[in-house]
Structure formats: structure tokens, C-alpha cells
Design an enzyme around this catalytic site. Structure first.
Site, PDB file in Angstrom:
ATOM      1  N   LEU A 103     -11.048   7.072  -8.297  1.00 47.94           N
ATOM      2  CA  LEU A 103     -10.979   6.323  -7.047  1.00 47.94           C
ATOM      3  C   LEU A 103     -10.452   4.929  -7.289  1.00 47.94           C
ATOM      4  CD1 LEU A 103     -13.954   8.162  -6.364  1.00 47.94           C
ATOM      5  CD2 LEU A 103     -12.980   7.298  -4.258  1.00 47.94           C
ATOM      6  N   SER A 105      -8.266   1.668  -5.063  1.00 41.10           N
ATOM      7  CA  SER A 105      -8.604   0.797  -3.944  1.00 41.10           C
ATOM      8  C   SER A 105      -7.298   0.310  -3.319  1.00 41.10           C
ATOM      9  CB  SER A 105      -9.384  -0.395  -4.490  1.00 41.10           C
ATOM     10  OG  SER A 105      -9.220  -1.506  -3.650  1.00 41.10           O
ATOM     11  N   SER A 106      -7.359  -0.043  -2.038  1.00 38.78           N
ATOM     12  CA  SER A 106      -6.129  -0.486  -1.380  1.00 38.78           C
ATOM     13  C   SER A 106      -5.634  -1.823  -1.940  1.00 38.78           C
ATOM     14  CB  SER A 106      -6.338  -0.592   0.132  1.00 38.78           C
ATOM     15  OG  SER A 106      -7.377  -1.486   0.417  1.00 38.78           O
ATOM     16  N   CYS A 107      -6.484  -2.540  -2.701  1.00 37.75           N
ATOM     17  CA  CYS A 107      -6.032  -3.837  -3.229  1.00 37.75           C
ATOM     18  C   CYS A 107      -5.083  -3.688  -4.413  1.00 37.75           C
ATOM     19  CB  CYS A 107      -7.209  -4.723  -3.590  1.00 37.75           C
ATOM     20  SG  CYS A 107      -8.082  -4.120  -5.005  1.00 37.75           S
ATOM     21  N   TYR A 134      -9.641  -7.145 -10.597  1.00 37.88           N
ATOM     22  CA  TYR A 134     -10.116  -5.826 -10.157  1.00 37.88           C
ATOM     23  C   TYR A 134      -8.928  -4.894  -9.926  1.00 37.88           C
ATOM     24  CZ  TYR A 134     -12.289  -2.370  -7.057  1.00 37.88           C
ATOM     25  OH  TYR A 134     -12.720  -1.209  -6.465  1.00 37.88           O
ATOM     26  N   LYS A 138      -7.852  -1.249 -11.764  1.00 39.11           N
ATOM     27  CA  LYS A 138      -7.639   0.000 -11.023  1.00 39.11           C
ATOM     28  C   LYS A 138      -6.233   0.564 -11.258  1.00 39.11           C
ATOM     29  CE  LYS A 138     -11.560   0.725  -8.954  1.00 39.11           C
ATOM     30  NZ  LYS A 138     -12.323   1.958  -9.229  1.00 39.11           N
ATOM     31  N   HIS A 177     -18.958  -7.017   0.767  1.00 40.27           N
ATOM     32  CA  HIS A 177     -17.747  -7.019   1.584  1.00 40.27           C
ATOM     33  C   HIS A 177     -18.104  -7.453   2.996  1.00 40.27           C
ATOM     34  CE1 HIS A 177     -16.149  -4.366  -1.648  1.00 40.27           C
ATOM     35  NE2 HIS A 177     -15.103  -5.126  -1.426  1.00 40.27           N
ATOM     36  N   ARG A 207      -8.074  -5.737   8.890  1.00 39.85           N
ATOM     37  CA  ARG A 207      -8.583  -4.794   7.897  1.00 39.85           C
ATOM     38  C   ARG A 207      -8.850  -3.447   8.544  1.00 39.85           C
ATOM     39  NH1 ARG A 207      -7.195  -8.435   5.296  1.00 39.85           N
ATOM     40  NH2 ARG A 207      -8.243  -9.575   3.628  1.00 39.85           N
ATOM     41  N   ASP A 267      -9.126 -16.364   3.403  1.00 42.89           N
ATOM     42  CA  ASP A 267      -8.850 -15.213   4.264  1.00 42.89           C
ATOM     43  C   ASP A 267      -8.494 -13.966   3.451  1.00 42.89           C
ATOM     44  OD1 ASP A 267      -9.262 -16.033   6.841  1.00 42.89           O
ATOM     45  OD2 ASP A 267      -7.173 -16.626   7.214  1.00 42.89           O
TER      46      ASP A 267
END
Ligand code: GDP
Length: 310
Positions: A103, A105-107, A134, A138, A177, A207, A267
Site C-alpha cells: 500500500l 499513498s497519493s503523496c 514519507y 513509499k 490527518h 482533498r 496548506d
């Protein structure tokens, strides 16, 4: 029976996978607490795989956190995630695991990716600096899976979920989060009759949010596809602004006061919306609306809080 190891079964994603897999026929679940198996210890992980020889692995163990936690603990965010994934992926390969799901992540996608973000945006530009350690861990995990597949013929699959929420999330006001943080903050403010609640940042970033039960369903779906479909985004295909999320949270929690936006807080990226056309083409879609997911999670949060106090 298939022996299925869920790494990280106490977390947001792992606990949802356990709920989902316990309804799956022919699955024998294998889980171990951190006290019994520390995934950052290479030798322990190797011994575990040699001893238990699972057929499938869901790698949901990771060091995760919100924008503030990423800024405060950058070393752990890269180190722990690299260690955990290196050890589990290597152990799985050596012991002949038939399939593994990693898994991400979108980041992992560049900060200024086209929106919605297609899988092809990977490695096409600079990352968002607030969570680069992070994200790099990933990306390395993803490349590790692909490399094992190429060199050793393994079937290690990779999915990139959008922002997640649900039961067993981290609700800590500083390190979580945005969604669990706002839930907790509005809940407290309602109890204490506080006239205002502070929301970090400008409220303008957009988001996308997916309930962990929908993610778990998508993971099992991807694992059960006859062939590795390649990197797949998992999301709802819909986003909203942080200000809109805060409004929805006020309604669900029943908070009547005002919102204040603290622009001294970062942000992060202006928008993070995944292009979900590839997973949709395989026949999967989420079941819950955002509003239903938030209501269900708030119920769980209150029940857990009550149980903790009794
Ligand atoms: P991101 O999606 O990786 O940026 O991670 P977060 O979930 O931590 O933050 C998402 C957005 O929500 C950012 O723009 C934050 O500034 C904003 N936000 C507003 N209030 C909060 C809060 O209380 N906690 C967190 N973590 N973010 C918040």
C-alpha cells in the site's frame, strides 16, 4: 485454506482488512502484535516468514501521520517505512509468498500533478516538501516490488490509496490527518460549548477521502484479480475543500459555533484527487458516501470514547 498475513492489523487500514478478510471464504488470518513481531527488526521478520510461510501478505504496516507529524518526525517517516517494507518484501520473496499487496499513498505523486492524478504521473516532477521523506519511502517500496517481480518472478502488487479515514484511525489533535483531527476538535468544542474552532491553513486545499472499509474491499478485489494489473490508484474520484469538509463535520457532530482558519499553518499541496479510471475499469467502486462514512466513524469514535471512560 490460504494463510493470509496482514502486517499492521491494529491500524486504520489493517483493521479494516481484518474485518473484510474474515468474511472471505477459504482465508486463515495470520496477525501478530508489535510486541510479538517488530517489523523494523530484519532477523525477526525473516524468521517469522520462514516459520509461518504465509500464502499471501497485505503490507499495511507503516509509520503514518498528518502534515504536522511529517514535519516533526521526518527521520522516522523515512527510516521506519523503509525498514518495514524492506524486511517484509524480502521475507515474503525468500519464503515463496504467492502474492503480496503493497500500500502506497497519493503523496507519491508530484506536488503539481495534473488533476485528477493518473498513475502515469509517478516520477514526473518534484514532490510536496511537507511529506517528501514519507513519499520517497513509499516510492522505494513500489520500485522494490516491481524489481522483485522482474528479477524473481514474484507477484507483488501495488495500490495507491487516497486520504483514508475510519475506525482505529489516529485521532490525536497534533499528529493525525485532517479528518480525524476535525472530528475530535468539533466533538470537544461541542462538549465544552466553545464559541470557535480552529481549522489549520486557508481551508482552500482540495482533498479526496475514502473510508477504510471501502479501501479494504478494493485491496481484496485487486489481490483476487487473475493478473497483476500494475499500479492502481484507489479513491472515490471526488474531492472537496477543507472548508467544505469542516462544514460537513460541524453538521455530523452538531457543532453550532464559528470556524476560524489559522493561515500560519501550512496548506500542503493545493489539490490531491486521484484518477480512478483504471480501478473502475476492473469493476470496483466504493460503496459509502463521504457523509455516511463520517457518520459511521463518528459513531465508532463516541462508542470508543465511552468504552474508554467506563
Ligand atoms: P495532507 O493531505 O498530506 O496535506 O495531510 P493532512 O490530512 O494532515 O492535511 C490536509 C489539509 O488539511 C492541510 O491543508 C491541512 O493544513 C488541513 N488541516 C486543517 N485542519 C487540520 C488539522 O487539524 N489537522 C491536520 N492534520 N490538517 C488540518
Amino acid at each position: 485454506m490460504k494463510r493470509v498475513f496482514v502486517a499492521g492489523h491494529r491500524g486504520l487500514v489493517g483493521s479494516a482488512l481484518v474485518r473484510r478478510l474474515s468474511r472471505e471464504p477459504g482465508v486463515e488470518l495470520l496477525t501478530l502484535t508489535r510486541e510479538r513481531l517488530d517489523l523494523t527488526e530484519q532477523a525477526a521478520v525473516r524468521d517469522f516468514f520462514e516459520r509461518e510461510r504465509p500464502d499471501q501478505v497485505y503490507l499495511a504496516a507503516a509509520k503514518v501521520g498528518g502534515i504536522h507529524a511529517n514535519a516533526t518526525y521526518p527521520a522516522e517517516f523515512i527510516q521506519d517505512n523503509l525498514d518495514i517494507q524492506n524486511h517484509v518484501i524480502q521475507g515474503a520473496s525468500r519464503s515463496g509468498v504467492e502474492r503480496l499487496l503493497f500500500l502506497g499513498s497519493s503523496c507519491i505523486y508530484p506536488r503539481l500533478s495534473p488533476q485528477p492524478i493518473p498513475e502515469s504521473a509517478l516520477l514526473t516532477g518534484p514532490l510536496e516538501p511537507t511529506n517528501q521523506p514519507y513519499a520517497l519511502a513509499k516510492i522505494a517500496g513500489l520500485e522494490l516490488c516491481r524489481s522483485y517481480n522482474r528479477q524473481y518472478g514474484t507477484d507483488f502488487r501495488c495500490v495507491m490509496p487516497t486520504n483514508l479515514f475510519g475506525p482505529h484511525d489516529n485521532f490525536d489533535l497534533d499528529t493525525s490527518h485532517v479528518l480525524p483531527a476535525l472530528m475530535h476538535r468539533f466533538h470537544q468544542a461541542t462538549r465544552q460549548n466553545a464559541p470557535t474552532v480552529t481549522v489549520w491553513g486557508s481551508g482552500a486545499p482540495r482533498r479526496e477521502f475514502l473510508h477504510s472499509d471501502d479501501l479494504a474491499d478494493a485491496c481484496v478485489h485487486v489481490m483476487n484479480l487473475p493478473e497483476d494489473p500494475g499500479l492502481l490508484n484507489i479513491g472515490t474520484g471526488q474531492d472537496l475543500t477543507i472548508a467544505e469538509l469542516a462544514e460537513m463535520m460541524c453538521e455530523v457532530v452538531g457543532y453550532q459555533g464559528d470556524l476560524r482558519f489559522d493561515r500560519s499553518r501550512p496548506d500542503g499541496p493545493p489539490q490531491k484527487l486521484l484518477d480512478v479510471s483504471r480501478i473502475s475499469a476492473t469493476g470496483w467502486r466504493p460503496r459509502r458516501s463521504l457523509r455516511e462514512g463520517i457518520e459511521q466513524t463518528y459513531q465508532w469514535f463516541r462508542d470508543t470514547e465511552l468504552a474508554g471512560r467506563s
